[in-house]
Write a protein that holds these residues in place. Structure first.
Motif, PDB file in Angstrom:
ATOM      1  N   LEU A  31     111.819  23.537  46.970  1.00  0.00           N
ATOM      2  CA  LEU A  31     112.495  24.146  48.189  1.00  0.00           C
ATOM      3  C   LEU A  31     113.999  24.357  47.831  1.00  0.00           C
ATOM      4  N   LYS A  32     114.599  25.458  47.798  1.00  0.00           N
ATOM      5  CA  LYS A  32     116.001  25.731  47.506  1.00  0.00           C
ATOM      6  C   LYS A  32     116.669  26.491  48.521  1.00  0.00           C
ATOM      7  N   LEU A  33     117.933  26.430  48.453  1.00  0.00           N
ATOM      8  CA  LEU A  33     118.730  27.430  49.115  1.00  0.00           C
ATOM      9  C   LEU A  33     118.881  28.693  48.442  1.00  0.00           C
ATOM     10  N   VAL A  34     118.520  29.631  49.375  1.00  0.00           N
ATOM     11  CA  VAL A  34     118.473  31.014  48.522  1.00  0.00           C
ATOM     12  C   VAL A  34     119.763  31.821  48.954  1.00  0.00           C
ATOM     13  N   ARG A  35     120.256  31.432  50.131  1.00  0.00           N
ATOM     14  CA  ARG A  35     121.420  32.225  50.483  1.00  0.00           C
ATOM     15  C   ARG A  35     122.069  31.386  51.702  1.00  0.00           C
ATOM     16  N   SER A  36     123.443  32.025  52.018  1.00  0.00           N
ATOM     17  CA  SER A  36     123.892  31.252  53.426  1.00  0.00           C
ATOM     18  C   SER A  36     124.885  32.286  54.005  1.00  0.00           C
ATOM     19  N   PHE A  37     125.355  32.086  55.116  1.00  0.00           N
ATOM     20  CA  PHE A  37     126.322  32.618  55.827  1.00  0.00           C
ATOM     21  C   PHE A  37     127.172  31.372  56.599  1.00  0.00           C
ATOM     22  N   PRO A  38     128.309  31.630  56.395  1.00  0.00           N
ATOM     23  CA  PRO A  38     129.022  32.127  55.191  1.00  0.00           C
ATOM     24  C   PRO A  38     128.499  31.857  53.688  1.00  0.00           C
ATOM     25  N   ALA A  39     128.674  32.870  52.923  1.00  0.00           N
ATOM     26  CA  ALA A  39     128.112  32.426  51.524  1.00  0.00           C
ATOM     27  C   ALA A  39     129.335  31.300  51.188  1.00  0.00           C
ATOM     28  N   ALA A  40     128.908  30.565  50.084  1.00  0.00           N
ATOM     29  CA  ALA A  40     129.482  29.693  49.435  1.00  0.00           C
ATOM     30  C   ALA A  40     130.875  30.264  48.793  1.00  0.00           C
ATOM     31  N   ASP A  41     131.733  29.444  48.764  1.00  0.00           N
ATOM     32  CA  ASP A  41     133.329  29.793  48.300  1.00  0.00           C
ATOM     33  C   ASP A  41     133.723  31.167  48.867  1.00  0.00           C
ATOM     34  N   THR A  42     133.143  31.583  49.963  1.00  0.00           N
ATOM     35  CA  THR A  42     133.849  32.815  50.572  1.00  0.00           C
ATOM     36  C   THR A  42     135.159  32.716  51.296  1.00  0.00           C
ATOM     37  N   VAL A  43     135.999  33.538  51.540  1.00  0.00           N
ATOM     38  CA  VAL A  43     137.068  33.433  52.473  1.00  0.00           C
ATOM     39  C   VAL A  43     136.875  34.264  53.592  1.00  0.00           C
ATOM     40  N   LEU A  44     136.814  34.140  54.931  1.00  0.00           N
ATOM     41  CA  LEU A  44     136.351  34.721  56.095  1.00  0.00           C
ATOM     42  C   LEU A  44     137.823  34.912  56.582  1.00  0.00           C
ATOM     43  N   VAL A  45     138.072  36.250  57.160  1.00  0.00           N
ATOM     44  CA  VAL A  45     139.211  36.713  57.984  1.00  0.00           C
ATOM     45  C   VAL A  45     139.307  35.953  59.244  1.00  0.00           C
ATOM     46  N   GLY A  46     138.109  35.506  59.760  1.00  0.00           N
ATOM     47  CA  GLY A  46     138.172  34.836  61.032  1.00  0.00           C
ATOM     48  C   GLY A  46     136.925  33.952  61.172  1.00  0.00           C
ATOM     49  N   SER A  47     137.108  33.222  62.027  1.00  0.00           N
ATOM     50  CA  SER A  47     135.898  32.122  62.472  1.00  0.00           C
ATOM     51  C   SER A  47     134.542  32.778  62.461  1.00  0.00           C
ATOM     52  N   PRO A  48     133.720  32.055  61.829  1.00  0.00           N
ATOM     53  CA  PRO A  48     132.030  32.466  62.078  1.00  0.00           C
ATOM     54  C   PRO A  48     131.598  32.452  63.151  1.00  0.00           C
ATOM     55  N   GLU A  49     130.754  33.088  63.725  1.00  0.00           N
ATOM     56  CA  GLU A  49     130.040  32.835  65.019  1.00  0.00           C
ATOM     57  C   GLU A  49     128.790  31.976  64.771  1.00  0.00           C
ATOM     58  N   LYS A  50     128.339  32.078  63.713  1.00  0.00           N
ATOM     59  CA  LYS A  50     127.200  30.857  63.156  1.00  0.00           C
ATOM     60  C   LYS A  50     127.224  30.682  61.641  1.00  0.00           C
ATOM     61  N   ILE A  51     126.561  29.463  61.416  1.00  0.00           N
ATOM     62  CA  ILE A  51     126.117  29.037  60.248  1.00  0.00           C
ATOM     63  C   ILE A  51     124.696  29.348  59.961  1.00  0.00           C
ATOM     64  N   THR A  52     124.213  29.947  58.979  1.00  0.00           N
ATOM     65  CA  THR A  52     122.700  30.196  58.763  1.00  0.00           C
ATOM     66  C   THR A  52     122.651  29.729  57.129  1.00  0.00           C
ATOM     67  N   ILE A  53     121.385  29.270  57.016  1.00  0.00           N
ATOM     68  CA  ILE A  53     121.030  28.842  55.599  1.00  0.00           C
ATOM     69  C   ILE A  53     119.672  29.550  55.504  1.00  0.00           C
ATOM     70  N   GLU A  54     119.358  30.326  54.602  1.00  0.00           N
ATOM     71  CA  GLU A  54     117.823  30.584  53.996  1.00  0.00           C
ATOM     72  C   GLU A  54     117.306  30.085  53.043  1.00  0.00           C
ATOM     73  N   LEU A  55     116.058  29.503  53.051  1.00  0.00           N
ATOM     74  CA  LEU A  55     115.669  28.784  52.143  1.00  0.00           C
ATOM     75  C   LEU A  55     114.309  29.361  51.475  1.00  0.00           C
ATOM     76  N   SER A  56     113.815  29.130  50.393  1.00  0.00           N
ATOM     77  CA  SER A  56     112.767  29.623  49.517  1.00  0.00           C
ATOM     78  C   SER A  56     111.481  29.454  50.163  1.00  0.00           C
ATOM     79  N   GLU A  57     111.417  28.685  51.059  1.00  0.00           N
ATOM     80  CA  GLU A  57     110.005  28.448  51.950  1.00  0.00           C
ATOM     81  C   GLU A  57     110.279  28.248  53.566  1.00  0.00           C
TER      82      GLU A  57
END
Length: 130
Positions: A31-57
């Protein structure tokens, strides 16, 4: 019995016992992290409404955890962690308060189907890049 014969016997036994596991691919799947929001090491203009992680399973909520903290600071309260109903590989938590400009760290933890605890962290920034 010679040392060479003992080593050969031990090696043969180890290979014979591991062959079914290797053939099934179970050793290769983790099992591993596939992607996230916010993506790692990104700069957002404003505050995100949610944090999500997508895993491989697909994941279970039992034992799953997602935390958000300001760089070097205390944890920031998030909404309840939930799995997306039609996307069982995605965990989501709403950001319930607007995040000020600065760096943030997301930590996550869940359990794979085989019972192994899997965890990780990633960071992002809100506002101007540093």
């Amino acid at each position: 019995m010679s040392r060479a014969l003992v080593r050969s016997t031990v090696l043969f036994a180890a290979l014979a016992l591991s062959a079914p596991v290797l053939a099934s691919g179970a050793v290769m799947r983790h099992l591993k992290l596939v992607r996230s929001f916010p993506a790692a090491d990104t700069v957002l203009v404003g505050s995100p409404e949610k944090i999500t992680i997508e895993l491989s399973e697909a994941v279970e909520l039992t034992g799953a955890k997602l935390t958000l903290a300001k760089d070097g600071g205390a944890p920031i309260a998030l909404g309840a962690l939930r799995r997306e109903p039609t996307l069982p590989k995605i965990l989501r938590a709403d950001v319930t308060t607007a995040l000020a400009a600065g760096g943030y760290v997301v930590s996550w933890r869940t359990m794979s189907k085989d019972g192994h605890v899997v965890k990780g962290t990633f960071g992002f920034r809100v506002g101007a890049a540093k």
